[in-house]
Scaffold this motif. Structure first.
Motif, PDB file in Angstrom:
ATOM      1  N   TYR A 266      -9.515  28.275 -17.777  1.00 56.44           N
ATOM      2  CA  TYR A 266      -9.117  29.626 -18.159  1.00 56.44           C
ATOM      3  C   TYR A 266      -8.731  30.384 -16.896  1.00 56.44           C
ATOM      4  O   TYR A 266      -9.528  30.465 -15.949  1.00 56.44           O
ATOM      5  CB  TYR A 266     -10.279  30.332 -18.865  1.00 56.44           C
ATOM      6  CG  TYR A 266      -9.918  31.707 -19.372  1.00 56.44           C
ATOM      7  CD1 TYR A 266      -9.227  31.863 -20.576  1.00 56.44           C
ATOM      8  CD2 TYR A 266     -10.240  32.844 -18.644  1.00 56.44           C
ATOM      9  CE1 TYR A 266      -8.887  33.119 -21.040  1.00 56.44           C
ATOM     10  CE2 TYR A 266      -9.901  34.099 -19.096  1.00 56.44           C
ATOM     11  CZ  TYR A 266      -9.222  34.231 -20.302  1.00 56.44           C
ATOM     12  OH  TYR A 266      -8.866  35.475 -20.755  1.00 56.44           O
ATOM     13  N   TYR A 287     -15.616  31.585 -24.285  1.00 53.95           N
ATOM     14  CA  TYR A 287     -14.183  31.308 -24.462  1.00 53.95           C
ATOM     15  C   TYR A 287     -13.994  30.007 -25.233  1.00 53.95           C
ATOM     16  O   TYR A 287     -13.181  29.941 -26.162  1.00 53.95           O
ATOM     17  CB  TYR A 287     -13.492  31.218 -23.097  1.00 53.95           C
ATOM     18  CG  TYR A 287     -12.048  30.759 -23.212  1.00 53.95           C
ATOM     19  CD1 TYR A 287     -11.079  31.585 -23.775  1.00 53.95           C
ATOM     20  CD2 TYR A 287     -11.664  29.488 -22.777  1.00 53.95           C
ATOM     21  CE1 TYR A 287      -9.772  31.162 -23.899  1.00 53.95           C
ATOM     22  CE2 TYR A 287     -10.359  29.062 -22.903  1.00 53.95           C
ATOM     23  CZ  TYR A 287      -9.404  29.895 -23.453  1.00 53.95           C
ATOM     24  OH  TYR A 287      -8.115  29.480 -23.579  1.00 53.95           O
ATOM     25  N   ILE A 308      -9.050  35.146 -30.527  1.00 53.84           N
ATOM     26  CA  ILE A 308      -9.761  35.881 -29.481  1.00 53.84           C
ATOM     27  C   ILE A 308      -8.947  37.127 -29.164  1.00 53.84           C
ATOM     28  O   ILE A 308      -7.727  37.044 -28.967  1.00 53.84           O
ATOM     29  CB  ILE A 308      -9.918  35.019 -28.208  1.00 53.84           C
ATOM     30  CG1 ILE A 308     -10.516  33.657 -28.552  1.00 53.84           C
ATOM     31  CG2 ILE A 308     -10.773  35.735 -27.179  1.00 53.84           C
ATOM     32  CD1 ILE A 308     -10.534  32.692 -27.384  1.00 53.84           C
ATOM     33  N   MET A 312      -4.854  36.030 -22.090  1.00 57.08           N
ATOM     34  CA  MET A 312      -5.292  35.602 -20.775  1.00 57.08           C
ATOM     35  C   MET A 312      -4.613  36.453 -19.703  1.00 57.08           C
ATOM     36  O   MET A 312      -3.425  36.742 -19.805  1.00 57.08           O
ATOM     37  CB  MET A 312      -4.923  34.130 -20.576  1.00 57.08           C
ATOM     38  CG  MET A 312      -5.662  33.477 -19.442  1.00 57.08           C
ATOM     39  SD  MET A 312      -5.351  31.715 -19.416  1.00 57.08           S
ATOM     40  CE  MET A 312      -3.676  31.697 -18.812  1.00 57.08           C
ATOM     41  N   PHE A 324     -13.022  36.044 -17.871  1.00 55.73           N
ATOM     42  CA  PHE A 324     -12.946  36.210 -19.322  1.00 55.73           C
ATOM     43  C   PHE A 324     -13.603  37.521 -19.770  1.00 55.73           C
ATOM     44  O   PHE A 324     -13.518  37.881 -20.940  1.00 55.73           O
ATOM     45  CB  PHE A 324     -13.646  35.005 -19.980  1.00 55.73           C
ATOM     46  CG  PHE A 324     -13.495  34.945 -21.481  1.00 55.73           C
ATOM     47  CD1 PHE A 324     -12.248  34.904 -22.070  1.00 55.73           C
ATOM     48  CD2 PHE A 324     -14.617  34.938 -22.294  1.00 55.73           C
ATOM     49  CE1 PHE A 324     -12.112  34.836 -23.457  1.00 55.73           C
ATOM     50  CE2 PHE A 324     -14.490  34.869 -23.683  1.00 55.73           C
ATOM     51  CZ  PHE A 324     -13.226  34.817 -24.260  1.00 55.73           C
ATOM     52  N   ARG A 327     -12.474  40.079 -22.533  1.00 52.84           N
ATOM     53  CA  ARG A 327     -12.284  39.620 -23.908  1.00 52.84           C
ATOM     54  C   ARG A 327     -13.580  39.088 -24.491  1.00 52.84           C
ATOM     55  O   ARG A 327     -13.611  38.661 -25.640  1.00 52.84           O
ATOM     56  CB  ARG A 327     -11.240  38.496 -23.931  1.00 52.84           C
ATOM     57  CG  ARG A 327      -9.934  38.872 -23.274  1.00 52.84           C
ATOM     58  CD  ARG A 327      -9.033  37.669 -23.092  1.00 52.84           C
ATOM     59  NE  ARG A 327      -8.525  37.172 -24.372  1.00 52.84           N
ATOM     60  CZ  ARG A 327      -7.857  36.038 -24.506  1.00 52.84           C
ATOM     61  NH1 ARG A 327      -7.636  35.279 -23.438  1.00 52.84           N
ATOM     62  NH2 ARG A 327      -7.441  35.650 -25.687  1.00 52.84           N
ATOM     63  N   CYS A 328     -14.644  39.066 -23.684  1.00 48.81           N
ATOM     64  CA  CYS A 328     -15.861  38.371 -24.098  1.00 48.81           C
ATOM     65  C   CYS A 328     -16.750  39.296 -24.921  1.00 48.81           C
ATOM     66  O   CYS A 328     -17.018  40.424 -24.525  1.00 48.81           O
ATOM     67  CB  CYS A 328     -16.612  37.881 -22.862  1.00 48.81           C
ATOM     68  SG  CYS A 328     -18.109  36.970 -23.255  1.00 48.81           S
TER      69      CYS A 328
END
Lengths: 376, 326
Positions: A266, A287, A308, A312, A324, A327-328
């Motif tokens: 990622y 992820y 998600i 990225m 990440f 977006r986590c």
């Protein structure tokens, strides 16, 4: 920093854990050890790849470490731009200029290769490290017969005369399942179908029996019906020759079919690595979890696939801390501040503070499930 | 393959027919040759007689038919000015032009390809950058100016090379005279050959460089490297062959241009070739010579195009396969 493959690896191929980085030894010192058999065929340590540009330096790969055992198939997955292909190109030193390995080391069977000059690296390509590219339609030179290209490759690496090399080429073509190999030797690439061309490409990549090949999206450009055949062929040949494979793909199905272990990338970082079944069944990194949830299954019928949130980050705009974190669903203060390294998680390793062996972050699981419910 | 060849030959014949029509029409639109040849004092009877002798009293269609039949046998009539057969005049001067054109073509093609490869492979080096910048001059300066500058530098200031003419020549066979066998002939050839070839050189070099850069970024070159082939084999065997396909076309067309544009160089260097002959013919409205020259240049272009098409077959197996299927 990260360690190498987990000792729980089902092949048990890498029991010595770490090729000497903590003890400050180079792995080559271990060559005469009894552990020779277990020496990873490829060992990548903290590799960082940079692209100096006019607007500053882009970090395409950051602190990537992994090992591949002899005969092992390591799948590498991730979205476009995650650095999968970049990793393969860096290992075989075919990065597009001005890309370069800025930090870290690459060892091939214990010998350091990332610091070799180009002329010293050339003999390794094809002989010790092979590579297969995505598009078989453009991988072969249209102006040379496949016989020419095979014989030229064989004679570059093996001490054979024209006639012996021709026999060897025929043997290779038969091995990859080209019918009427004798006649096809004089054919040109445009006279083959896509699947047949990829077979020729595989024959070329394996011509000098390298210990290790990088297969960069080897089936992406092919018809679905041909994909399975090519994968089966690749897997069988590599098993027969004991060739280790780094299989780069964005297709989890291909990984599940073919690989022993899988590495998830990622934003230029390796965020999870572990045995394939484990990673698919119980992904450890949020992820990876999202990635697995977004794959359609036969058993569950969904109106909408899981997705998600967000996308990225671009290489020029990777956030501090965990790449990440924006977006986590579990992201907390620490994730935005400190970058996690790979740490033991489940049967493999994940780069996530949830798995910090000393002070794991609490999961925000309710939030997680709520969000899932919301999306569905 | 045969069908393709026949088709191309028919096309070539058609092109030559059209050029013949244009050349022929010169006779009717560029003044009355009879007046020019006999002058003001000639009687009407004299004119009629000459008209009949030149075949100008026949209907136009008959004249054209005879023109074509003669042209097919390389017969272009009598020069109005020197009263000698046009074919003889051209043949006398053809060796000078062909030698100049061939030498400058060899110069342009070899230097163009070598420099093109060099500037593509070492595109970040200062020398490659210098060559690229210098090539802009070659592209933008007109040929006659380059010729005059070269004469000024090497003939007038330095005195190393002759400024004009062809030097001493040696006869080979019945009609060919060559300047390639004498020292003064070779020395005389250098400046005009460079002048004539410089533009083509820069063009070919820039084309080779651009094509080479494109080919070097293709997957099959990357795969060739991944197979462990050496730089030499990858660059000079795999990349160069693919580079040359489009380059062949341009080189072919440029060869025609070299012969056609030799006019300017020949004028600047007073080179006794066909181009100089043509310029003189234009000045004196010597229509048969002009027509013959037009036909000759057209023939050169048509033949070169045909050869280029056939070369494609030799180089590119994809075309061969298609042709075989027909």
């Amino acid at each position: 920093m990260t360690s190498s493959t987990p000792s729980s690896d089902k092949k048990g191929a890498v029991p010595h854990g770490d090729p000497g980085e903590q003890s400050g030894q180079s792995p080559s010192h271990k060559l005469d050890d009894a552990a020779l058999q277990q020496e990873p065929v490829l060992s990548v340590r903290h590799m960082r790849v940079e692209f100096p540009t006019r607007h500053g330096t882009l970090v395409a790969l950051d602190d990537v470490s992994f090992d591949i055992a002899p005969g092992e198939v390591l799948g590498v997955v991730g979205e476009s731009g995650a650095g999968k292909s970049m990793t393969g190109n860096a290992v075989i030193q075919l990065l597009e200029p001005p890309g370069r390995i800025a930090e870290g080391e690459v060892y091939l069977s214990g010998k350091r290769i990332d610091d070799l000059a180009e002329e010293d690296f050339v003999p390794l390509r094809g002989r010790h490290i092979g590579m297969i590219f995505q598009d078989p339609l453009t991988s072969l030179n249209p102006l040379f017969s496949i016989g020419d290209q095979l014989i030229e490759t064989i004679r570059t690496h093996l001490p054979m005369n024209e006639k012996q090399a021709r026999e060897e080429a025929l043997k290779l073509l038969r091995e990859v399942g080209i019918p009427a190999a004798e006649e096809r030797l004089n054919s040109y690439p445009h006279q083959f179908s896509g699947g047949m061309r990829q077979r020729v490409v595989i024959a070329l990549a394996l011509a000098a029996r390298p210990e290790f090949i990088i297969a960069d999206e080897p089936t992406t450009a092919l018809d679905v019906s041909v994909q399975a055949q090519i994968l089966a062929l690749l897997k069988r040949l590599c098993a027969d020759h004991g060739t280790a494979v780094m299989l780069v793909t964005h297709d989890m199905g291909v990984i599940a079919e073919t690989a022993d272990r899988v590495a998830v990338m990622y934003a230029g970082r390796l965020i999870e690595i572990g045995p394939v079944e484990e990673v698919i069944r119980s992904p450890q990194h949020p992820y990876t979890k999202g990635l697995m949830a977004s794959i359609p299954g036969i058993e569950k019928s969904l109106d909408r696939l899981y997705q998600i949130e967000g996308s990225m980050p671009r290489l020029a705009a990777i956030p501090p801390g965990c790449a990440f974190n924006p977006r986590c669903p579990h992201a907390q203060e620490r994730c935005r501040r400190e970058r996690p390294d790979l740490m033991p998680a489940g049967a493999g390793q994940a780069a996530c503070w949830l798995h910090d062996p000393v002070d794991p972050l609490p999961r925000l699981d309710e939030h997680d499930t709520q969000e899932h419910a919301h999306v569905r | 393959m045969l069908a393709f060849l026949i088709q191309r030959v028919l096309q070539a014949i058609f092109v030559m027919f059209v050029v013949a029509l244009i050349s022929f029409s010169l006779f009717h639109y560029v003044g009355d040759p009879v007046l020019n040849m006999l002058g003001q004092e000639a009687t009407e009877a004299d004119r009629a007689e000459l008209r009949a002798r030149l075949g100008l009293d026949q209907p136009v269609v008959v004249q054209f038919y005879r023109f074509i039949v003669n042209a097919a046998q390389f017969e272009f009539g009598i020069s109005y000015r020197s009263a000698r057969p046009v074919t003889d005049l051209i043949m006398e001067r053809l060796p000078a032009t062909l030698e100049l054109a061939i030498i400058s073509a060899i110069f342009a093609v070899t230097m163009g390809i070598v420099l093109g490869i060099y500037t593509a492979l070492r595109r970040r080096s200062w020398l490659a950058n210098f060559i690229m910048t210098a090539s802009l001059i070659g592209v933008s300066l007109p040929t006659f100016l380059i010729g005059v500058l070269l004469i000024y530098l090497f003939a007038v200031e330095l005195g190393w090379l002759p400024a004009f003419g062809r030097g001493q020549t040696v006869s080979i066979g019945d009609w060919w005279t060559t300047g390639l066998l004498t020292m003064s002939g070779l020395r005389s050839l250098i400046l005009p050959a460079i002048t004539l070839g410089l533009f083509q050189l820069t063009l070919i070099m820039r084309l080779v460089r651009a094509e080479m850069l494109e080919v070097l970024s293709t997957d099959y070159i990357k795969f060739a490297r991944a197979r462990g082939l050496s730089d030499r084999v990858v660059n000079l065997r795999h990349a160069l062959k693919n580079t040359l396909i489009p380059v062949i076309t341009i080189i072919g067309l440029q060869l025609g241009t070299i012969i056609a544009f030799a006019i300017i160089t020949e004028t600047v260097f007073q080179w006794p070739g066909v181009g100089a002959l043509f310029i003189t013919a234009v000045r004196f409205v010597d229509v048969p010579v002009m027509a013959a020259y037009l036909m000759m240049i057209a023939l050169v272009f048509v033949v070169i195009n045909l050869v280029v098409d056939l070369l494609y077959y030799a180089v590119d197996p994809r075309l061969r396969a298609q042709g075989g299927g027909k």
